[in-house]
Design an enzyme around this catalytic site. Structure first.
Site, short mmCIF file in Angstrom:
data_model
loop_
_atom_site.label_atom_id
_atom_site.label_comp_id
_atom_site.label_asym_id
_atom_site.label_seq_id
_atom_site.Cartn_x
_atom_site.Cartn_y
_atom_site.Cartn_z
N HIS A 25 0.90 -1.24 0.45
CA HIS A 25 -0.08 0.05 0.14
C HIS A 25 0.78 1.37 -0.29
CE1 HIS A 25 -2.75 -2.88 0.12
NE2 HIS A 25 -4.11 -2.04 -0.03
N HIS A 81 -13.72 -6.45 -3.56
CA HIS A 81 -13.20 -5.04 -3.45
C HIS A 81 -12.16 -4.47 -4.19
CE1 HIS A 81 -11.34 -2.69 -0.47
NE2 HIS A 81 -9.70 -2.65 -0.51
N GLU A 83 -10.16 -2.68 -4.01
CA GLU A 83 -8.38 -2.01 -4.29
C GLU A 83 -7.30 -2.44 -5.07
OE1 GLU A 83 -7.53 -1.25 0.13
OE2 GLU A 83 -5.83 -0.16 -1.01
N ASP A 85 -4.91 -4.16 -5.56
CA ASP A 85 -4.06 -4.79 -5.23
C ASP A 85 -5.07 -6.68 -5.29
OD1 ASP A 85 -5.48 -4.76 -2.92
OD2 ASP A 85 -4.26 -5.02 -1.47
N HIS A 147 -12.41 -3.40 4.27
CA HIS A 147 -11.40 -1.85 4.05
C HIS A 147 -11.17 -0.20 3.81
CE1 HIS A 147 -6.92 -0.94 2.85
NE2 HIS A 147 -7.12 -0.24 3.77
N ASP A 166 -9.97 -8.71 3.02
CA ASP A 166 -8.76 -8.50 3.77
C ASP A 166 -9.01 -8.57 4.57
OD1 ASP A 166 -7.11 -6.19 1.78
OD2 ASP A 166 -8.56 -4.74 1.35
N TYR A 194 -1.07 -7.13 10.19
CA TYR A 194 -1.69 -6.79 9.29
C TYR A 194 -2.89 -5.99 9.74
CZ TYR A 194 -4.58 -7.19 4.92
OH TYR A 194 -5.65 -7.06 3.90
N HIS A 227 -5.60 -12.13 1.32
CA HIS A 227 -3.29 -12.29 1.57
C HIS A 227 -3.13 -13.65 2.19
CE1 HIS A 227 -4.00 -8.29 0.02
NE2 HIS A 227 -4.36 -7.72 0.42
FE1 FEO Z 1 -7.74 -2.82 0.76
FE2 FEO Z 1 -5.77 -5.46 0.29
O1 FEO Z 1 -6.71 -4.39 -0.45
#
Ligand code: FEO
Length: 393
Positions: A25, A81, A83, A85, A147, A166, A194, A227
């Site tokens: 990030h 999500h 984002e 990633d 998130h 996330d 995390y 992740h």
């Molecule tokens: Fe909110 Fe793994 O990104």
């Protein structure tokens, strides 16, 4: 590196492991070991891709995805999500599989349009929606602000798998797939880190999401985050750990952070550590410019006291401390005590400024700044010790 794991006869994890990356990030979350990004493929009567990965890994991801697909194609994509990633390579994926139908939350649809600036079609889903894909059924649950506003969980009914994105993530990059394949202390160290750096500022939303999740009464045999490792043995414990974070539980722990130009505030910091240990505290001490900030943020989660030391920088807070204060504000801690200390040259404005910034970050500052001019002598250090010993902490 790509690692493919067969979770059951129809469900696969495609995981990108990047052991080289050190910033996750952007500059926000410096990582120790690297990062990983998980996508999941369900090969039922319909084929579903749950989340994608960061665009920079697209080619290797696609290569492995195609091996799993064989002659078949993707019918549905789930965007849990937006984002980058997780959805960074969505554009490329939808170009490769143009007939795939994409499911996302209402907030997800809006954010996807804002990211990709093109005519993309989405089917929005809410918590009562389901999609039958053959033996299994997809069910959805919005988890806003865990998130980003668009986050949601997808549950694979029939396989008892929760795709949590996330939530429950950890940046573990070992060449294994499941929680039980690594040492538990190591797992929770990275799990907590995390949470502290990605999820902690969303604590209230996590509380609401957990409540909604509990109401679903879904039987969960696997938590598959976006992740890190798949969670199989630790399901009850990780959910309980999230509940503890949300409850803002603190322990008898103090975190001392400091920065110093000529070592004087450092002398005070180490004396402070000794006094707090004598007062029964578990103490963690960090010189900010020599520490990985993500680790500092992790240690703060259960600390009831934060002590911040800074020298002067032309009448300003030393830059690493100023950066730390901004992080404290962004992290929205509540119910925590703090005080400031440090060595000054000819202006005490810096330490007063520190107090103001701490109060803006919602900390209860329990003392006037404790400062010593230039180099602390024995008398001044004794006075410092006596003040700290009397503090109501
Ligand atoms: Fe909110 Fe793994 O990104």
């Amino acid at each position: 590196m790509v690692k493919v794991t067969k979770i059951n006869s129809k469900v696969y994890q495609i995981k990108i492991i990047d052991k080289e990356v050190r910033d996750f990030h952007g500059c926000v979350y410096p990582v120790k070991y690297g990062s990983s990004y998980n996508s999941y493929l369900i090969i039922d009567e319909k084929i579903v891709l749950v989340d994608t990965i960061d665009d920079i890994y697209y080619e290797e991801f696609l290569q492995h995805l195609k091996v799993l697909l064989g002659e078949r194609t993707i019918d549905y994509i789930v965007v849990n999500h937006v984002e980058p990633d997780h959805s960074g390579c969505y554009s490329s994926i939808i170009s490769e599989f143009p007939n795939a139908k994409t499911y996302t939350s209402i907030a997800g649809e809006k954010a996807m349009h804002a990211h990709f600036f093109k005519e993309l079609e989405f089917t929005t889903v809410t918590k009562n929606d389901s999609v039958n894909i053959g033996e299994y059924t997809l069910r959805f649950l919005e988890t806003p602000l865990v998130h980003w506003p668009d986050n949601m969980f997808t549950y694979l009914d029939g396989a008892n798998i929760l795709f949590s994105n996330d939530a429950f993530g950890q940046l573990i990059v070992d060449d294994v797939s499941y929680d039980y394949q690594v040492n538990s202390d190591y797992f929770y160290d990275l799990f907590d880190e995390y949470y502290a750096n990605i999820v902690w500022p969303c604590n209230k939303s996590v509380g609401r999401a957990l409540e909604s999740f509990n109401q679903q009464n879904w039987k969960v045999d696997y938590i598959c985050p976006a992740h890190g490792l798949i969670i199989k043995d630790e399901i009850y414990k990780v959910i309980q750990r999230y509940c503890d974070f949300v409850a803002n539980k603190v322990s008898n722990k103090a975190v001392i952070v400091y920065e110093t130009m000529w070592g004087n505030s450092k002398v005070m910091a180490y004396l402070l550590e000794k006094i707090l240990v004598e007062r029964g505290y578990d103490v963690k001490i960090f010189q900010l410019s020599k520490s990985r900030i993500s680790e500092v943020m992790k240690e703060l989660m259960d600390a009831k006291l934060v002590c911040i030391g800074s020298g002067n920088y032309n009448n300003c807070i030393l830059p690493p401390v100023a950066d730390f204060l901004e992080r404290l504000k962004a992290s929205q801690f509540t119910n925590r005590k703090a005080f400031v200390f440090g060595s000054y040259g000819w202006s005490k404005a810096t330490l007063n400024n520190l107090v103001e910034r701490l109060e803006l970050a919602s900390f209860k500052v329990i003392s006037e700044p404790i400062y010593i001019q230039y180099v602390p002598n024995d008398t001044e250090l004794l006075e410092f010790k006596q003040i700290v010993e009397k503090l109501e902490i």
